[in-house]
Motif scaffolding. Structure first.
Motif, PDB file in Angstrom:
ATOM      1  N   ALA A 227       0.953  -1.225  -0.067  1.00  0.00           N
ATOM      2  CA  ALA A 227      -0.024  -0.016   0.053  1.00  0.00           C
ATOM      3  C   ALA A 227       0.867   1.310   0.095  1.00  0.00           C
ATOM      4  O   ALA A 227       0.303   2.280  -0.342  1.00  0.00           O
ATOM      5  N   PHE A 228       1.957   1.086   0.482  1.00  0.00           N
ATOM      6  CA  PHE A 228       3.119   2.031   0.432  1.00  0.00           C
ATOM      7  C   PHE A 228       4.119   2.179  -0.779  1.00  0.00           C
ATOM      8  O   PHE A 228       5.048   3.012  -0.665  1.00  0.00           O
ATOM      9  N   LEU A 229       4.056   1.194  -1.614  1.00  0.00           N
ATOM     10  CA  LEU A 229       4.973   1.259  -2.746  1.00  0.00           C
ATOM     11  C   LEU A 229       4.310   1.981  -3.970  1.00  0.00           C
ATOM     12  O   LEU A 229       5.080   1.901  -4.968  1.00  0.00           O
ATOM     13  N   GLU A 230       3.165   2.254  -3.919  1.00  0.00           N
ATOM     14  CA  GLU A 230       2.784   2.998  -4.940  1.00  0.00           C
ATOM     15  C   GLU A 230       1.907   4.256  -4.979  1.00  0.00           C
ATOM     16  O   GLU A 230       1.348   4.338  -3.719  1.00  0.00           O
ATOM     17  N   ALA A 231       1.780   5.141  -5.656  1.00  0.00           N
ATOM     18  CA  ALA A 231       0.891   6.576  -5.362  1.00  0.00           C
ATOM     19  C   ALA A 231      -0.308   6.301  -6.471  1.00  0.00           C
ATOM     20  O   ALA A 231      -1.008   7.067  -6.490  1.00  0.00           O
ATOM     21  N   TYR A 232      -0.304   4.904  -7.051  1.00  0.00           N
ATOM     22  CA  TYR A 232      -1.488   4.851  -7.902  1.00  0.00           C
ATOM     23  C   TYR A 232      -3.061   5.077  -6.964  1.00  0.00           C
ATOM     24  O   TYR A 232      -4.008   5.331  -7.469  1.00  0.00           O
ATOM     25  N   HIS A 233      -3.020   4.537  -5.610  1.00  0.00           N
ATOM     26  CA  HIS A 233      -4.198   4.693  -4.780  1.00  0.00           C
ATOM     27  C   HIS A 233      -4.555   6.068  -4.497  1.00  0.00           C
ATOM     28  O   HIS A 233      -5.769   6.307  -3.886  1.00  0.00           O
ATOM     29  N   VAL A 234      -3.655   6.929  -4.687  1.00  0.00           N
ATOM     30  CA  VAL A 234      -3.859   8.507  -4.317  1.00  0.00           C
ATOM     31  C   VAL A 234      -5.343   9.183  -4.708  1.00  0.00           C
ATOM     32  O   VAL A 234      -5.794   9.575  -3.923  1.00  0.00           O
ATOM     33  N   VAL A 235      -5.503   8.758  -6.070  1.00  0.00           N
ATOM     34  CA  VAL A 235      -6.791   9.396  -6.422  1.00  0.00           C
ATOM     35  C   VAL A 235      -8.052   9.197  -6.089  1.00  0.00           C
ATOM     36  O   VAL A 235      -8.677   9.913  -5.710  1.00  0.00           O
ATOM     37  N   GLU A 236      -7.981   7.747  -5.395  1.00  0.00           N
ATOM     38  CA  GLU A 236      -9.252   7.298  -4.864  1.00  0.00           C
ATOM     39  C   GLU A 236      -9.118   7.349  -3.271  1.00  0.00           C
ATOM     40  O   GLU A 236     -10.218   7.991  -2.837  1.00  0.00           O
ATOM     41  N   THR A 237      -7.977   7.045  -2.819  1.00  0.00           N
ATOM     42  CA  THR A 237      -7.936   6.987  -1.269  1.00  0.00           C
ATOM     43  C   THR A 237      -7.690   8.291  -0.667  1.00  0.00           C
ATOM     44  O   THR A 237      -8.079   8.750   0.373  1.00  0.00           O
ATOM     45  N   HIS A 238      -6.955   9.166  -1.299  1.00  0.00           N
ATOM     46  CA  HIS A 238      -6.229  10.335  -0.740  1.00  0.00           C
ATOM     47  C   HIS A 238      -6.428  11.563  -1.583  1.00  0.00           C
ATOM     48  O   HIS A 238      -5.982  12.382  -1.864  1.00  0.00           O
ATOM     49  N   ALA A 239      -8.009  11.535  -1.875  1.00  0.00           N
ATOM     50  CA  ALA A 239      -8.321  12.707  -2.961  1.00  0.00           C
ATOM     51  C   ALA A 239      -7.961  13.992  -2.504  1.00  0.00           C
ATOM     52  O   ALA A 239      -7.928  14.966  -3.267  1.00  0.00           O
ATOM     53  N   GLN A 240      -8.064  14.190  -1.216  1.00  0.00           N
ATOM     54  CA  GLN A 240      -7.767  15.517  -0.647  1.00  0.00           C
ATOM     55  C   GLN A 240      -6.406  16.149  -0.765  1.00  0.00           C
ATOM     56  O   GLN A 240      -6.244  17.096  -0.783  1.00  0.00           O
ATOM     57  N   ASN A 241      -5.621  15.243  -1.264  1.00  0.00           N
ATOM     58  CA  ASN A 241      -4.299  15.615  -1.463  1.00  0.00           C
ATOM     59  C   ASN A 241      -4.050  15.952  -2.982  1.00  0.00           C
ATOM     60  O   ASN A 241      -2.836  16.574  -3.450  1.00  0.00           O
ATOM     61  N   LEU A 242      -5.196  15.755  -3.952  1.00  0.00           N
ATOM     62  CA  LEU A 242      -4.851  16.046  -5.440  1.00  0.00           C
ATOM     63  C   LEU A 242      -4.503  17.528  -5.885  1.00  0.00           C
ATOM     64  O   LEU A 242      -3.729  17.484  -6.907  1.00  0.00           O
ATOM     65  N   PRO A 243      -5.079  18.370  -4.969  1.00  0.00           N
ATOM     66  CA  PRO A 243      -4.788  19.814  -5.542  1.00  0.00           C
ATOM     67  C   PRO A 243      -3.284  20.065  -5.467  1.00  0.00           C
ATOM     68  O   PRO A 243      -2.907  21.219  -6.033  1.00  0.00           O
ATOM     69  N   PHE A 244      -2.445  19.372  -4.720  1.00  0.00           N
ATOM     70  CA  PHE A 244      -1.200  19.758  -4.497  1.00  0.00           C
ATOM     71  C   PHE A 244      -0.085  18.743  -4.643  1.00  0.00           C
ATOM     72  O   PHE A 244       0.986  18.846  -4.224  1.00  0.00           O
ATOM     73  N   GLN A 411      -6.483   6.734   6.276  1.00  0.00           N
ATOM     74  CA  GLN A 411      -7.400   5.903   5.064  1.00  0.00           C
ATOM     75  C   GLN A 411      -6.504   4.711   4.356  1.00  0.00           C
ATOM     76  O   GLN A 411      -7.333   4.047   3.937  1.00  0.00           O
ATOM     77  N   ASP A 412      -5.252   4.478   4.602  1.00  0.00           N
ATOM     78  CA  ASP A 412      -4.489   3.344   4.195  1.00  0.00           C
ATOM     79  C   ASP A 412      -4.923   2.098   5.063  1.00  0.00           C
ATOM     80  O   ASP A 412      -5.187   1.048   4.530  1.00  0.00           O
ATOM     81  N   THR A 413      -4.981   2.499   6.183  1.00  0.00           N
ATOM     82  CA  THR A 413      -5.291   1.393   7.100  1.00  0.00           C
ATOM     83  C   THR A 413      -6.917   0.750   6.567  1.00  0.00           C
ATOM     84  O   THR A 413      -7.026  -0.495   6.669  1.00  0.00           O
ATOM     85  N   ASN A 414      -7.634   1.796   6.472  1.00  0.00           N
ATOM     86  CA  ASN A 414      -9.252   1.258   5.986  1.00  0.00           C
ATOM     87  C   ASN A 414      -8.969   0.317   4.925  1.00  0.00           C
ATOM     88  O   ASN A 414      -9.607  -0.843   4.602  1.00  0.00           O
ATOM     89  N   ASN A 415      -8.105   0.615   3.901  1.00  0.00           N
ATOM     90  CA  ASN A 415      -8.047  -0.179   2.810  1.00  0.00           C
ATOM     91  C   ASN A 415      -7.558  -1.531   2.938  1.00  0.00           C
ATOM     92  O   ASN A 415      -7.875  -2.531   2.386  1.00  0.00           O
ATOM     93  N   LEU A 416      -6.604  -1.652   3.966  1.00  0.00           N
ATOM     94  CA  LEU A 416      -5.827  -2.799   3.956  1.00  0.00           C
ATOM     95  C   LEU A 416      -6.863  -3.696   4.838  1.00  0.00           C
ATOM     96  O   LEU A 416      -6.872  -5.045   4.494  1.00  0.00           O
ATOM     97  N   ILE A 417      -7.679  -3.352   5.606  1.00  0.00           N
ATOM     98  CA  ILE A 417      -8.630  -4.179   6.278  1.00  0.00           C
ATOM     99  C   ILE A 417      -9.632  -4.756   5.250  1.00  0.00           C
ATOM    100  O   ILE A 417      -9.859  -5.961   5.233  1.00  0.00           O
TER     101      ILE A 417
END
Ligand code: FES
Length: 454
Positions: A227-244, A411-417
């Motif tokens: 879960a920490f080896l790719e940034a592919y999940h950012v668009v869906e999981t951490h969308a709050q970070n997309l503006p920057f 957010q990453d933890t929720n995905n892992l579960i």
């Protein structure tokens, strides 16, 4: 229009790449950041049984973990003769001690009388001798047998045959590593490009542990770190970070058998972010102090890097002016096989470790550390004690974690579960990876297979 004549693994996200963004910065970056080392490793599915099967887990315990270099302590935890820590992984337990001769050794953490652990799991401290809590057999901190109660009853025990068995130990970057394989390649060889890349301002030996959090994750150790080896999940999981923050344009590099890297940028919007923004609007979303102004012709990236350089420099009593904007802002993450990630950047100076707990393929202990640079001439302070938080507790509840970052880890933890539950529930029996963005995951599995098949 996307080129169609490229080979698998050669396609890239349209628009500015990580390298384009870094080169456009005002300050030059270290040579290591300009290296690109992508590789296409195939596109077969990765079976879910590699994460869930007790048989596969058992195979890893027999053929993988006993043959790899694994980080077990920071050197500052073992500063004085007699300082010790324990390190457990799966069924294995080790006692790492600095001896009276100033040498760090790692002993199998089991008494040679009837097997009791000499020190409890998850313990650390100081010991003048290594005395078993059951019947009191005692060894020196160098592993020499010193005394046995009722020695007359053990004429068959020879001191020279009852030294505590050891495994190989080596240090690099302030970390203590062990390897159970007496024929293992030297650590320097195993580390590949790391010593060449992690030098000067990236020397992790000149950093101190500022925060250490431990959390049990209810998933397999590989899934946890993937879960920490790719940034592919950012668009869906951490969308709050997309503006920057960059994501789809992150750079992925594979360096030999044991090392991989990603770099994704901050201060520039994600290629997924649909709205045009001014540099000021970008800066306003970057967790900077209220009222931070981007000057005419300036960039949010440079303003954010400058603020962090000044703010962290003041906090740590350091001159950070030699760090580039990229080192101040970007996520620069190296993975060392099998289970360690380290970030040599300054604002996100994290280290991760993912360890199986016991013999359950679905239990992992996640160590999350933040390392701060030491000032010129400053010696390492006392190491901070790990703070253990429960799976359902927020990372933000741990001292020293900024709320926005804690929320991101949550957010990453929720995905892992949900992912681990899905591994069991799925009719499709494996995961289908992206050729480039998820190449580090395939690299991990292919290296695992080399160990399992050796
Ligand atoms: Fe250790 Fe008996 S088991 S002294």
């Amino acid at each position: 229009m996307e080129a169609l004549d490229l080979s698998p693994g050669e396609h890239r996200c349209p628009g500015p790449s990580t390298r384009d963004i870094i080169i456009a910065d005002r300050q030059p970056v270290p040579e290591a950041l300009l290296v690109e080392a992508p590789a296409y490793l195939g596109d077969e599915d990765i079976g879910y049984d590699r994460y869930t099967s007790p048989a596969f887990f058992d195979l890893e315990m027999k053929k993988l973990w006993p043959r790899v270099w694994q980080w077990v302590a920071r050197e500052e935890e073992l500063r004085e003769a007699g300082d010790y820590v324990t390190y457990d992984i799966g069924p294995y337990s080790f006692l790492i001690v600095r001896g009276a001769d100033d040498v760090i050794r790692a002993f199998y953490n089991a008494c040679l009388h009837r097997g009791t652990q000499l020190r409890a799991s998850d313990s650390s401290g100081f010991a003048e001798q290594l005395r078993c809590p059951f019947h009191g057999w005692t060894w020196s901190t160098e592993g020499d047998l010193q005394s046995i109660p009722c020695r007359w009853d053990f004429p068959h025990v020879r001191d020279d045959m009852f030294k505590l068995p050891q495994v190989k130990v080596a240090t690099w970057g302030g970390f203590v590593f062990l390897n159970m394989d007496e024929h293992a390649v030297p650590l320097e060889e195993y580390l590949g490009v790391l010593p060449a890349h992690m030098k000067d301002g990236w020397d992790l030996g000149r950093r101190a542990v500022a925060v250490h959090i431990q959390k049990e994750l209810p998933t397999n150790w590989k899934a946890a770190q993937e879960a920490f080896l790719e940034a592919y999940h950012v668009v869906e999981t951490h969308a709050q970070n997309l503006p920057f923050a960059g994501d789809a344009n992150a750079q992925y590099d594979l360096f030999g058998e044991h090392v991989s890297r990603f770099v994704h940028t901050h201060g520039v919007p994600s290629p997924h972010y649909p709205e045009a923004q001014t540099e000021q609007q970008i800066a306003d979303k970057m967790h900077l102090p209220a009222g931070t102004i981007v000057p005419e012709g300036g960039t949010a990236r440079n303003v954010a890097a400058t603020w962090r350089r000044d703010n962290l420099g003041r906090k740590w009593g350091l001159d950070l002016s030699h760090y580039s904007d990229s080192e101040m802002l970007d996520s620069i993450e190296y993975h060392l096989f099998p289970n360690m990630c380290m970030f040599p950047g300054v604002s996100l100076p994290m280290v991760y470790r993912f360890r199986p707990i016991g013999m359950d393929p679905g239990r992992t202990l996640f160590d999350l550390l933040f390392l701060r640079p030491l000032a010129e001439g400053e010696s390492h302070p006392e190491p901070v004690a790990p703070v253990r938080i429960a799976a359902q507790e927020s990372y933000g509840s741990a001292p020293g974690v900024e709320p926005w970052l804690g929320a991101t880890f949550d957010q990453d933890t929720n995905n892992l579960i949900q992912q681990y539950r899905g591994f069991h529930a799925s009719k499709k029996r494996g995961e289908t990876l992206g050729n480039y963005q998820e190449s580090r995951i395939r690299h991990l599995h292919q290296t695992i297979d080399r160990y399992l098949n050796a």
